[in-house]
Write an enzyme that holds these catalytic residues in place. Structure first.
Site, PDB file in Angstrom:
ATOM      1  N   LYS A 170       0.430  -1.213  -0.297  1.00  0.00           N
ATOM      2  CA  LYS A 170      -0.214  -0.552  -0.398  1.00  0.00           C
ATOM      3  C   LYS A 170       0.663   0.858   0.081  1.00  0.00           C
ATOM      4  O   LYS A 170       0.999   1.179   1.411  1.00  0.00           O
ATOM      5  CB  LYS A 170      -0.707   0.073   1.194  1.00  0.00           C
ATOM      6  CG  LYS A 170      -1.882   1.709   1.053  1.00  0.00           C
ATOM      7  CD  LYS A 170      -2.513   2.152   2.717  1.00  0.00           C
ATOM      8  CE  LYS A 170      -2.408   3.086   3.042  1.00  0.00           C
ATOM      9  NZ  LYS A 170      -1.768   4.153   1.815  1.00  0.00           N
ATOM     10  N   GLU A 245      10.703   2.163   9.915  1.00  0.00           N
ATOM     11  CA  GLU A 245      11.207   2.861   9.733  1.00  0.00           C
ATOM     12  C   GLU A 245      10.784   4.594  10.057  1.00  0.00           C
ATOM     13  O   GLU A 245       9.705   4.663   9.097  1.00  0.00           O
ATOM     14  CB  GLU A 245      11.900   3.248   7.897  1.00  0.00           C
ATOM     15  CG  GLU A 245      12.794   1.415   7.742  1.00  0.00           C
ATOM     16  CD  GLU A 245      14.118   2.065   8.835  1.00  0.00           C
ATOM     17  OE1 GLU A 245      13.848   2.858   9.132  1.00  0.00           O
ATOM     18  OE2 GLU A 245      14.445   0.608   8.544  1.00  0.00           O
ATOM     19  N   CYS A 279      13.610  11.916   6.163  1.00  0.00           N
ATOM     20  CA  CYS A 279      13.685  11.119   7.816  1.00  0.00           C
ATOM     21  C   CYS A 279      15.442  11.147   7.845  1.00  0.00           C
ATOM     22  O   CYS A 279      15.370  11.530   9.460  1.00  0.00           O
ATOM     23  CB  CYS A 279      13.598  10.089   7.381  1.00  0.00           C
ATOM     24  SG  CYS A 279      13.703   8.999   6.441  1.00  0.00           S
ATOM     25  N   GLU A 379      10.762  17.018  14.344  1.00  0.00           N
ATOM     26  CA  GLU A 379      10.250  16.566  12.999  1.00  0.00           C
ATOM     27  C   GLU A 379       9.653  17.411  12.410  1.00  0.00           C
ATOM     28  O   GLU A 379       8.386  17.451  12.385  1.00  0.00           O
ATOM     29  CB  GLU A 379      10.478  15.054  12.581  1.00  0.00           C
ATOM     30  CG  GLU A 379      10.912  15.019  10.972  1.00  0.00           C
ATOM     31  CD  GLU A 379      10.200  13.450  10.991  1.00  0.00           C
ATOM     32  OE1 GLU A 379       9.266  12.937  10.925  1.00  0.00           O
ATOM     33  OE2 GLU A 379      11.290  12.762  10.924  1.00  0.00           O
TER      34      GLU A 379
HETATM   35  P1  NAD Z   1       2.577   9.162   7.371  1.00  0.00           P
HETATM   36  O1  NAD Z   1       2.691   8.104   8.736  1.00  0.00           O
HETATM   37  O2  NAD Z   1       1.276  10.072   7.624  1.00  0.00           O
HETATM   38  O3  NAD Z   1       2.063   7.845   6.861  1.00  0.00           O
HETATM   39  C1  NAD Z   1       2.669   7.149   5.744  1.00  0.00           C
HETATM   40  C2  NAD Z   1       1.823   5.375   4.895  1.00  0.00           C
HETATM   41  O4  NAD Z   1       0.623   5.165   6.257  1.00  0.00           O
HETATM   42  C3  NAD Z   1       1.203   6.127   4.406  1.00  0.00           C
HETATM   43  O5  NAD Z   1       1.059   5.404   2.883  1.00  0.00           O
HETATM   44  C4  NAD Z   1      -0.646   6.187   4.712  1.00  0.00           C
HETATM   45  O6  NAD Z   1      -1.826   6.661   3.386  1.00  0.00           O
HETATM   46  C5  NAD Z   1      -0.178   5.080   5.765  1.00  0.00           C
HETATM   47  N1  NAD Z   1      -0.999   5.027   7.031  1.00  0.00           N
HETATM   48  C6  NAD Z   1      -1.966   6.484   7.317  1.00  0.00           C
HETATM   49  N2  NAD Z   1      -2.476   6.297   8.440  1.00  0.00           N
HETATM   50  C7  NAD Z   1      -2.480   4.844   8.821  1.00  0.00           C
HETATM   51  C8  NAD Z   1      -2.960   4.109   9.279  1.00  0.00           C
HETATM   52  N3  NAD Z   1      -3.765   4.398  10.753  1.00  0.00           N
HETATM   53  N4  NAD Z   1      -2.148   2.688   9.882  1.00  0.00           N
HETATM   54  C9  NAD Z   1      -2.316   1.612   8.668  1.00  0.00           C
HETATM   55  N5  NAD Z   1      -1.803   2.859   7.586  1.00  0.00           N
HETATM   56  C10 NAD Z   1      -1.455   4.077   7.584  1.00  0.00           C
HETATM   57  O7  NAD Z   1       4.238   9.294   7.083  1.00  0.00           O
HETATM   58  P2  NAD Z   1       4.059  10.553   5.417  1.00  0.00           P
HETATM   59  O8  NAD Z   1       3.358  11.730   5.984  1.00  0.00           O
HETATM   60  O9  NAD Z   1       3.910   9.978   4.196  1.00  0.00           O
HETATM   61  O10 NAD Z   1       5.620  10.355   5.765  1.00  0.00           O
HETATM   62  C11 NAD Z   1       6.507  11.555   6.323  1.00  0.00           C
HETATM   63  C12 NAD Z   1       6.619  10.194   7.932  1.00  0.00           C
HETATM   64  O11 NAD Z   1       7.730   9.589   7.218  1.00  0.00           O
HETATM   65  C13 NAD Z   1       7.680  11.683   8.133  1.00  0.00           C
HETATM   66  O12 NAD Z   1       8.077  11.928  10.059  1.00  0.00           O
HETATM   67  C14 NAD Z   1       9.167  10.481   7.517  1.00  0.00           C
HETATM   68  O13 NAD Z   1      10.538  10.900   9.088  1.00  0.00           O
HETATM   69  C15 NAD Z   1       9.037   9.134   7.844  1.00  0.00           C
HETATM   70  N6  NAD Z   1       9.448   8.578   7.374  1.00  0.00           N
HETATM   71  C16 NAD Z   1      10.599   7.851   7.581  1.00  0.00           C
HETATM   72  C17 NAD Z   1      11.945   7.167   6.775  1.00  0.00           C
HETATM   73  C18 NAD Z   1      12.922   6.068   7.818  1.00  0.00           C
HETATM   74  O14 NAD Z   1      13.319   6.130   6.453  1.00  0.00           O
HETATM   75  N7  NAD Z   1      13.375   6.151   8.520  1.00  0.00           N
HETATM   76  C19 NAD Z   1      12.068   7.851   5.200  1.00  0.00           C
HETATM   77  C20 NAD Z   1      11.079   8.346   4.722  1.00  0.00           C
HETATM   78  C21 NAD Z   1       9.702   8.986   5.273  1.00  0.00           C
END
Ligand code: NAD
Length: 475
Positions: A170, A245, A279, A379
């Site tokens: 997803k 992650e 990130c 962040e």
């Molecule tokens: P997010 O958590 O809002 O969304 C990530 C994914 O999770 C999306 O596909 C979203 O649809 C899904 N999602 C949302 N709610 C959910 C739920 N209740 N259950 C299951 N899935 C759900 O994050 P974002 O805004 O897309 O990304 C930004 C964040 O990601 C930042 O905090 C960043 O630091 C982190 N990030 C971490 C890494 C790493 O490797 N550590 C890499 C990239 C981004």
């Protein structure tokens, strides 16, 4: 207008059960430029069932078969180079040159690295009369964010495929089109039916039922801590493995013998790359008090070179943020920095001049930042640098580690012993010395609230494996 309202399940493009779609916005214009299926639990059930039906066969496939499959994928991926670059530029707003050199390339590197890692990967080991076997644990649910549409997906997919684990992916509903192209790539590369399934949709509609599904044995997630925590709670009900992650607030430590030009260049790049939506962004810049003025002059000169604008325009170094929501978040942190008493040294609130639509922000630098301020602890996920001064090395290390995160750290200097000491002292999964490039074979992941588990190369493959002891196998 891009319209992908079908899901890829069991090797076929099928209508989504909901019959509904989600609008996808081009962040450089703020306008809808495509639609993607709004999946639901029925789609998830079908996709998990398809993966479950093939998991024993795929788990038992030979390493050679899986290496050959990764090779075919890499070739098809290269064939779709232009399409991937176009999709990433439109959906993420990444400057087109970066869409190619960073986003496209990182995805490709992961398939190549997983294939190479399989060459020497020990799936079996004899211990006396006994055998230790590593085997794929079953269906894996993969959930990815929007900030690196090909990297985040490809690194999980390549590792799962190398391990012999079928998946349901997803991707983020904000950047779904690169993942659709990946599905087409796997189709063209003859990935066996059921091994790869794509269910587009949002977190509640698809992410939650996937995390709860009893036939999913593992959840691999990249995204925010807030969502990671929800997934972990759902997965805990039937003790699924989770690999997370999450976010970061990484320190970039400049030592007193550092090359200030190089440090200023890299510090700026680490904050403006991908509009700060990285990130591992090195957003807390730690500098000796005595070097502050010289360093800031050089930071200003570097920031002046960052042209912000249309991702397709020549010379543009920084595109927009992903969404109105992200724009509002970054604006609120810039305002908060001022309220908290930090000195606004460069950039600031509102859009850059001449950019009155799209989610563009100004690269921003705060000085006189106290590490306890919110702009230093939270962040921001935007191009905002917090400059913090320190008096001695011990204080620098203390400030660096005074954070709930532990994803990355950076250190610049000359003296090798001091560099090594600092690198070993930073509590983070990756530390970079003097801008060293690293490789996709190195493990990647976080300490503390930055995550659980490691990805990339052989470490990534391990995440998808169970370990079995067979006693008396050689007796
Ligand atoms: P997010 O958590 O809002 O969304 C990530 C994914 O999770 C999306 O596909 C979203 O649809 C899904 N999602 C949302 N709610 C959910 C739920 N209740 N259950 C299951 N899935 C759900 O994050 P974002 O805004 O897309 O990304 C930004 C964040 O990601 C930042 O905090 C960043 O630091 C982190 N990030 C971490 C890494 C790493 O490797 N550590 C890499 C990239 C981004």
């Amino acid at each position: 207008m891009r319209e992908y309202t079908k899901q890829f399940i069991n090797g076929e493009w099928r209508d989504s059960a909901s019959g509904e779609a989600i609008d996808v916005v081009n962040p450089a214009t703020g306008e809808v430029f495509g639609k993607v299926a709004r999946g639901n639990s029925e789609d998830v059930d079908k996709a998990v069932e398809a993966a479950h039906n093939v998991y024993v066969e795929f788990r038992n496939s030979s390493v050679e078969e899986r290496r050959a499959m990764l090779d075919r994928i890499a070739k098809e991926y290269e064939n779709r180079k232009d399409d991937l670059i176009e999709a990433i530029t439109d959906e993420l707003g990444s400057p087109i040159e970066k869409s190619e050199k960073i986003h496209y390339q990182m995805g490709l590197n992961h398939f190549a690295a997983a294939r190479d890692a399989l060459e020497n990967f020990e799936f079996e080991e004899q211990r006396g009369d006994d055998l230790v076997v590593k085997e794929a644990m079953g269906v894996a649910g993969l959930i990815t964010p929007w900030n690196f549409p090909t990297n985040q997906t490809s690194l999980k997919l390549s590792a799962a495929f190398a391990a012999g684990s079928p998946v349901v992916l997803k991707p983020s509903e904000e950047t779904p089109f690169a993942a659709v192209i990946l599905a087409e790539i796997f189709e063209a590369a003859d990935v066996p039916k059921g091994v790869f399934n794509l269910v587009n949709g949002d977190g509640d509609g698809v992410g939650t039922p996937l995390s709860e599904h009893s036939k999913v044995r593992m959840m691999s997630f990249t995204g925010s801590g807030r969502t990671g925590s929800k997934i972990m709670q759902k997965a805990s009900v039937d003790f699924k493995k989770v690999s997370l992650e999450l976010g970061g607030k990484s320190p970039l430590i400049i030592l007193n013998d550092a090359d200030v030009d190089q440090a200023a260049y890299t510090a700026v790049q680490k904050v403006v790359n991908n509009s700060g939506q990285v990130c591992t962004a090195g957003t807390r810049t730690l500098i000796p008090e005595s070097m502050k003025d010289e360093f800031l002059d050089k930071v200003k000169a570097q920031m002046d070179l960052i042209k912000v604008g249309n991702p397709r325009a020549e010379g543009v170094k920084m595109g927009p943020l992903i969404s109105q929501k992200q724009y509002d978040t970054v604006q609120s942190y810039i305002n908060k920095g001022v309220e908290e008493g930090a000195n606004l040294y460069y950039g600031g609130p509102e859009r850059p001049d001449g950019l009155d639509k799209g989610f563009f922000v100004k690269p921003t630098v705060f000085t006189d930042v106290d590490n306890q301020m919110d702009i230093a602890q939270e962040e921001i996920f935007g191009p905002v640098m917090s400059v913090i001064t320190y008096k001695n090395l011990d204080e620098a290390i203390e400030i660096a580690n005074e954070t709930k995160y532990g994803l990355a750290g950076y250190v610049f200097g000359e003296d090798q012993e001091t560099l090594k000491k600092v690198a070993r002292s930073i509590e983070a999964g990756t530390v970079e010395i003097n801008g060293a490039p690293g490789s996709p074979n190195l493990p990647f992941g976080g300490y503390k609230q930055s995550g659980i588990g490691r990805e990339w190369g052989d470490f990534g493959i391990e995440e998808f494996l169970e370990v079995k002891s067979i006693k008396g196998y050689f007796a």
